[in-house]
Design an enzyme around this catalytic site. Sequence first.
Site, PDB file in Angstrom:
ATOM      1  N   LYS A  75       5.935  27.465  52.917  1.00 19.56           N
ATOM      2  CA  LYS A  75       5.012  28.173  53.670  1.00 19.56           C
ATOM      3  C   LYS A  75       3.964  27.329  54.593  1.00 19.56           C
ATOM      4  CE  LYS A  75       6.154  32.630  50.597  1.00 19.56           C
ATOM      5  NZ  LYS A  75       5.179  33.435  50.217  1.00 19.56           N
TER       6      LYS A  75
ATOM      7  N   TYR B  49       9.973  40.744  55.772  1.00 24.14           N
ATOM      8  CA  TYR B  49       9.582  40.897  54.977  1.00 24.14           C
ATOM      9  C   TYR B  49       9.438  42.399  54.691  1.00 24.14           C
ATOM     10  CZ  TYR B  49       7.113  36.999  52.993  1.00 24.14           C
ATOM     11  OH  TYR B  49       6.952  35.224  52.313  1.00 24.14           O
TER      12      TYR B  49
ATOM     13  N   PHE C  65      -0.958  44.326  51.369  1.00 23.98           N
ATOM     14  CA  PHE C  65      -0.780  43.225  52.153  1.00 23.98           C
ATOM     15  C   PHE C  65       0.098  42.769  53.371  1.00 23.98           C
ATOM     16  CE2 PHE C  65       1.961  42.855  48.163  1.00 23.98           C
ATOM     17  CZ  PHE C  65       2.819  42.315  48.762  1.00 23.98           C
TER      18      PHE C  65
ATOM     19  N   ARG D 256      13.368  29.677  41.685  1.00 20.01           N
ATOM     20  CA  ARG D 256      12.474  31.050  41.528  1.00 20.01           C
ATOM     21  C   ARG D 256      11.653  30.007  39.983  1.00 20.01           C
ATOM     22  NH1 ARG D 256      10.996  35.139  44.787  1.00 20.01           N
ATOM     23  NH2 ARG D 256       9.641  35.393  42.472  1.00 20.01           N
TER      24      ARG D 256
ATOM     25  N   THR E 218       4.248  34.151  41.197  1.00 17.17           N
ATOM     26  CA  THR E 218       3.535  34.091  42.494  1.00 17.17           C
ATOM     27  C   THR E 218       2.009  34.064  42.829  1.00 17.17           C
ATOM     28  OG1 THR E 218       5.418  36.169  43.115  1.00 17.17           O
ATOM     29  CG2 THR E 218       3.211  36.211  44.468  1.00 17.17           C
TER      30      THR E 218
ATOM     31  N   ARG F 159       4.227  26.242  42.822  1.00 15.24           N
ATOM     32  CA  ARG F 159       3.288  27.234  42.851  1.00 15.24           C
ATOM     33  C   ARG F 159       2.505  26.585  41.857  1.00 15.24           C
ATOM     34  NH1 ARG F 159       6.404  32.962  43.246  1.00 15.24           N
ATOM     35  NH2 ARG F 159       6.334  32.539  45.984  1.00 15.24           N
TER      36      ARG F 159
ATOM     37  N   ASN G  30       0.812  30.812  49.021  1.00 17.06           N
ATOM     38  CA  ASN G  30       1.432  30.150  47.630  1.00 17.06           C
ATOM     39  C   ASN G  30       2.887  28.760  47.915  1.00 17.06           C
ATOM     40  OD1 ASN G  30       3.086  32.025  48.884  1.00 17.06           O
ATOM     41  ND2 ASN G  30       3.198  33.335  46.569  1.00 17.06           N
TER      42      ASN G  30
ATOM     43  N   HIS H 241       8.843  30.266  49.285  1.00 21.62           N
ATOM     44  CA  HIS H 241       8.993  31.321  48.797  1.00 21.62           C
ATOM     45  C   HIS H 241      11.340  31.465  48.427  1.00 21.62           C
ATOM     46  CE1 HIS H 241      11.124  35.453  50.555  1.00 21.62           C
ATOM     47  NE2 HIS H 241      12.372  34.542  50.091  1.00 21.62           N
TER      48      HIS H 241
ATOM     49  N   GLU I 214      17.834  36.885  53.273  1.00 17.18           N
ATOM     50  CA  GLU I 214      18.052  36.009  54.498  1.00 17.18           C
ATOM     51  C   GLU I 214      18.620  35.302  54.913  1.00 17.18           C
ATOM     52  OE1 GLU I 214      13.523  37.398  50.774  1.00 17.18           O
ATOM     53  OE2 GLU I 214      14.853  35.670  50.840  1.00 17.18           O
TER      54      GLU I 214
HETATM   55  P1  IDP Z   1       7.521  36.116  45.375  1.00 16.26           P
HETATM   56  O1  IDP Z   1       7.333  35.184  47.328  1.00 16.26           O
HETATM   57  O2  IDP Z   1       7.365  35.261  44.570  1.00 16.26           O
HETATM   58  O3  IDP Z   1       8.836  37.100  45.434  1.00 16.26           O
HETATM   59  P2  IDP Z   1       6.671  38.803  46.212  1.00 16.26           P
HETATM   60  O4  IDP Z   1       6.558  40.029  45.481  1.00 16.26           O
HETATM   61  O5  IDP Z   1       8.302  39.244  46.908  1.00 16.26           O
HETATM   62  O6  IDP Z   1       6.476  37.319  45.499  1.00 16.26           O
HETATM   63  O7  IDP Z   1       5.706  39.165  47.271  1.00 16.26           O
HETATM   64  C1  IDP Z   1       5.957  38.518  48.851  1.00 16.26           C
HETATM   65  C2  IDP Z   1       4.951  37.668  49.344  1.00 16.26           C
HETATM   66  O8  IDP Z   1       3.785  38.401  49.524  1.00 16.26           O
HETATM   67  C3  IDP Z   1       4.516  36.340  48.033  1.00 16.26           C
HETATM   68  O9  IDP Z   1       4.917  35.044  47.533  1.00 16.26           O
HETATM   69  C4  IDP Z   1       3.218  36.234  48.635  1.00 16.26           C
HETATM   70  O10 IDP Z   1       2.400  35.944  49.682  1.00 16.26           O
HETATM   71  C5  IDP Z   1       2.575  37.832  49.431  1.00 16.26           C
HETATM   72  N1  IDP Z   1       2.031  38.366  48.131  1.00 16.26           N
HETATM   73  C6  IDP Z   1       2.106  39.372  46.700  1.00 16.26           C
HETATM   74  N2  IDP Z   1       1.297  40.226  46.540  1.00 16.26           N
HETATM   75  C7  IDP Z   1       0.275  40.176  47.389  1.00 16.26           C
HETATM   76  C8  IDP Z   1      -1.024  40.283  47.281  1.00 16.26           C
HETATM   77  O11 IDP Z   1      -1.041  41.000  46.233  1.00 16.26           O
HETATM   78  N3  IDP Z   1      -2.213  40.147  47.516  1.00 16.26           N
HETATM   79  C9  IDP Z   1      -1.331  39.141  48.594  1.00 16.26           C
HETATM   80  N4  IDP Z   1      -0.626  38.329  48.939  1.00 16.26           N
HETATM   81  C10 IDP Z   1       0.432  39.105  48.426  1.00 16.26           C
HETATM   82 MG    MG Z   2       9.413  38.049  46.075  1.00  6.87          MG
END
Ligand code: IDP
Ligand code: MG
Length: 138
Positions: A10, A50, A58, A86, A92, A103, A113, A116, A127
């Site tokens: 990212k 997304y 968010f 993962r 996350t 991470r 973070n 992805h 994807e």
């Molecule tokens: P993942 O990347 O671990 O699969 P997801 O829940 O799919 O997590 O969320 C996608 C991305 O959205 C996360 O990697 C992070 O960058 C962002 N994200 C997820 N939850 C939040 C939040 O509560 N606030 C801000 N950004 C978030």
């Molecule tokens: Mg995800």
Amino acid sequence: MLERTFSIIKPDAVAAGLSGAILAEIDQAGFRFVAIKKESITKREAEGFYAVHREKPFFSSLTDFMSSGPLFLMVLEKDNAITDLRKLMGATNPANAEEGTIRKKFARSLQENAIHGSDAPETAAFEIGYWFAGYELI
Ligand code: IDP
Ligand code: MG
């Protein structure tokens, strides 16, 4: 089973000069780099990627962030690639990520973070097809 997953380094990690260190972690974990390209994506492209999160609070902030600077788009292959990436990524929220994960080492916040990774075979297929053409995946 030999499997492919989709990953992104990212914009936060690229801007911080962490791309090489993250690529090394992925390499050392035994993934083959099927395809990799550095790109700057538009907000519209990030919104399509997304789309499953479009109702989340968010979503706008996330898609602004993902279109804020260059990133690396990657297709990775190994046995159990989806689950294993993962695990290598960690939770996350980096505050909850296990020691030794990407991470935990490199992410700066819940949103920024570092990496992805696809979460299931169907999402990996979507994807990979969203960012790469067939001829790029030989
Ligand atoms: P993942 O990347 O671990 O699969 P997801 O829940 O799919 O997590 O969320 C996608 C991305 O959205 C996360 O990697 C992070 O960058 C962002 N994200 C997820 N939850 C939040 C939040 O509560 N606030 C801000 N950004 C978030
Ligand atoms: Mg995800």
